[in-house]
Design an enzyme around this catalytic site. Structure first.
Site, PDB file in Angstrom:
ATOM      1  CB  ILE A 205      -0.945   0.028   1.230  1.00  0.00           C
ATOM      2  CG1 ILE A 205      -0.143  -0.095   2.530  1.00  0.00           C
ATOM      3  CG2 ILE A 205      -1.980  -1.074   1.127  1.00  0.00           C
ATOM      4  CD1 ILE A 205      -0.997  -0.005   3.777  1.00  0.00           C
ATOM      5  N   GLY A 206       2.182   1.099  -0.046  1.00  0.00           N
ATOM      6  CA  GLY A 206       3.049   2.274  -0.102  1.00  0.00           C
ATOM      7  C   GLY A 206       4.510   1.895  -0.193  1.00  0.00           C
ATOM      8  N   GLY A 208       8.664   3.793  -0.353  1.00  0.00           N
ATOM      9  CA  GLY A 208       9.449   5.008  -0.189  1.00  0.00           C
ATOM     10  C   GLY A 208      10.906   4.680  -0.016  1.00  0.00           C
ATOM     11  N   GLY A 209      11.709   5.740   0.248  1.00  0.00           N
ATOM     12  CA  GLY A 209      13.133   5.518   0.420  1.00  0.00           C
ATOM     13  C   GLY A 209      13.443   4.699   1.659  1.00  0.00           C
ATOM     14  N   GLY A 211      11.580   2.114   2.724  1.00  0.00           N
ATOM     15  CA  GLY A 211      11.184   0.719   2.543  1.00  0.00           C
ATOM     16  C   GLY A 211       9.781   0.642   1.967  1.00  0.00           C
ATOM     17  CB  VAL A 213       3.512   0.712   3.995  1.00  0.00           C
ATOM     18  CG1 VAL A 213       2.377   0.472   4.985  1.00  0.00           C
ATOM     19  CG2 VAL A 213       4.485   1.738   4.548  1.00  0.00           C
ATOM     20  CE  LYS A 226       7.867   3.854   7.792  1.00  0.00           C
ATOM     21  NZ  LYS A 226       7.727   5.145   8.525  1.00  0.00           N
ATOM     22  CG  ASP A 321       8.799  14.149   6.297  1.00  0.00           C
ATOM     23  OD1 ASP A 321       8.741  15.178   5.583  1.00  0.00           O
ATOM     24  OD2 ASP A 321       8.842  13.002   5.819  1.00  0.00           O
TER      25      ASP A 321
END
Length: 537
Positions: A205-206, A208-209, A211, A213, A226, A321
């Site tokens: 479902i996601g 990024g840098g 790793g 999810v 995650k 963030d």
């Protein structure tokens, strides 16, 4: 010829005498011959003689008069001559005085020239001394600069050591009772593999840098798992930091931390079915746009979460963030703040005396991150406040964050906020929307000033550490600090391999554009220009 005239007494005889003698006789003789003895002779020639005598007398008188005039003129000439003689004597005396003065002036000029030569010699010696002093000053300045850099280096090392010791103490306090807290669980890698069908791509479902999810079903509960990149030291650090923070904080608008798997550097959260706020703003998957009611409520919920973090005891927490991509929505569109990988527990700064976290490698999403954090490495509550302000403007406009602050500011200045609002959210209440827009701008006010018309000094983090001028093309170097592109390029071209700020060895000469700081500088310069125009208007 003879003329006769009778009278009572005797005859009168008039004899006209010729002009010239005749017959060899004189005129008198001729007259006697031609007259009688009894006649009275009137000789007309005598009359002429008398006339001549009169003329001569007149001429004499005139000559005497003329002589007198000449004598008067001669006397005048004599007087003038005497006057000229006296004037000549005076001129000679004056000429002698002028000659004396000229000689005195020449002597004075010679003395002045002599003094001039002496002064020129003295100036030449002074220039030589000044040159020597200038060289000494430059050497001294170089020494002072070296000592200053050394002092900063020692001070930074001391501060780093203090912060490291405090961090270790805080971490010890956080982990004293339990590794993950009393309300969390520790999961095995096997459990996570079973929950995600061995991390199936269909359950992703996601990404990024950090790793990936995954959506999983763990212990009869749908969760989000995650997985941090095991090969990345930074990802491992973010995993530890996120567990450290979330295991101790609980709030309705913070994502619920369920547990962790140290073996896989994995964190287990509650699953939020409506994805991220970023996806909903972009209507990913053809989802319906959020109406303005929901957007107002989300702003309020995230504000509540930030207040909770910033006032946390015994030490405040900064997310670091904050952005729509890290705000998740549950089934009822309740918002929850997630992704605490770069969050920090604030310690008191030995530099400013306030709560802050310093880092030489600022992280975060450029368009949402406080430019001061990128410029100084100082992470404070204001860092989250800035990000929250940009998030408010995004919820109001639905537009991309880059240069969004300037866009909204110009719309407010033109009294045309309605033109930039996201009309897919419905009919906005303009008064409340304007209030929120102004709150968002206040949150992103990098000058930290309350009076917008007051002139403000240029923030230090807008200045290049090398050239000390406002940066136009800020670039992040390998030491984590931001420099003007030309300045850092020249620094490396001169063969230097150390950081201009810390004086430590630098790993490489690569630089990365700092878009967030550049955007902030442009907005600051534009705002400062408008302020000056308003002040002079």
């Amino acid at each position: 010829m003879m003329l006769r005239q009778k009278s009572l007494f005797k005859d009168k005889v008039f004899v006209a005498l010729p002009d010239e003698p005749r017959d060899g006789k004189s005129i008198l003789s001729w007259a006697i011959d031609h007259t009688s003895d009894s006649a009275e002779i009137i000789i007309l020639h005598i009359v002429r003689a008398q006339k001549r005598a009169k003329r001569l007398e007149c001429m004499y008188i005139m000559e005497v008069k003329l002589r007198r005039e000449v004598e008067a003129q001669l006397s005048q000439i004599k007087e003038d001559t005497e006057t000229l003689k006296q004037a000549t004597i005076m001129l000679q005396n004056e000429l002698g005085w002028y000659k004396y003065q000229w000689n005195a002036t020449v002597n004075a000029l010679q003395n002045v020239n002599k003094q001039k030569r002496l002064l020129e010699h003295s100036i030449s010696e002074s220039d030589s001394i000044a040159s020597d002093l200038g060289e000494s000053v430059r050497v001294s300045e170089s020494l002072v600069q070296s000592l200053k850099l050394e002092y900063n280096k020692v001070k930074r090392e001391r501060d780093d050591a203090v912060k490291e010791a405090r961090g270790m103490r805080i971490e010890k306090e956080f982990t004293a009772s339990s590794v993950y807290g009393a309300f969390n669980s520790e999961f095995s890698l096997t459990e996570l593999e079973q929950a995600t069908q061995v991390f199936s791509d269909s359950l992703t479902i996601g990404r990024g840098g950090f790793g990936s999810v995954y959506k999983g079903f763990l212990r009869n509960t749908t969760v989000a798992i995650k997985i941090h990149n095991a090969k990345s030291l930074q990802a491992k650090s973010q995993f530890q930091q996120e567990v450290l923070v979330l295991s101790r904080v609980r709030h309705p608008n913070l994502v619920t931390f369920i547990g962790a798997c140290p073996e896989a550097s994995a964190i287990v959260y509650e699953f939020l079915p409506n994805g991220s706020l970023e996806d909903r703003l972009n209507c990913v998957g053809n989802t319906l746009p959020l109406d303005w009611h929901a957007r107002f409520r989300i702003i309020t919920e995230i504000c509540s979460a930030l207040i909770f973090l910033h006032k946390h005891k015994p030490h405040p927490v900064v997310h670091g963030d904050l952005k729509p991509g890290n705000i998740l929505l549950d089934a009822n569109l309740l918002s929850k703040l997630s992704d605490f990988g770069i969050s920090r527990v604030l310690l008191e700064s030995s530099v400013t005396g306030s709560d802050a976290h310093f880092t030489s490698q600022p992280m975060g999403t450029p368009a949402y991150t406080d430019p001061e954090f990128f410029g100084t490495g100082e992470l404070t509550r204001q860092s989250d406040t800035y990000s929250f302000g940009v998030t408010i403007l995004r919820l109001l406009t639905g537009r991309a964050p880059l240069r969004l602050v300037r866009l909204v500011q110009e719309a407010l200045n033109d009294d045309d906020l309605h033109s930039v609002l996201d009309h897919s959210a419905g009919e906005w209440p303009l008064v409340q929307a304007e209030q929120l827009a102004r709150i968002g701008l206040q949150c992103t006010d990098i000058s930290r000033q309350n009076e917008s018309t007051s002139p403000v000094a240029t923030p230090s983090y807008f200045l290049c550490p090398i050239s000390q001028v406002v940066m136009r093309d800020p670039q992040v170097a390998a030491d984590g600090f931001t420099y003007e592109a030309d300045a850092i390029r020249d620094w490396f071209d001169c063969g230097r391999d150390t950081s201009p700020v810390t004086n430590r060895a630098i790993s490489n000469c690569d630089t990365v554009p700092n878009h967030a700081l550049r955007s902030a500088i442009e907005e600051y310069l534009q705002q400062n220009k408008l302020q000056k125009q308003f002040a002079h208007g």
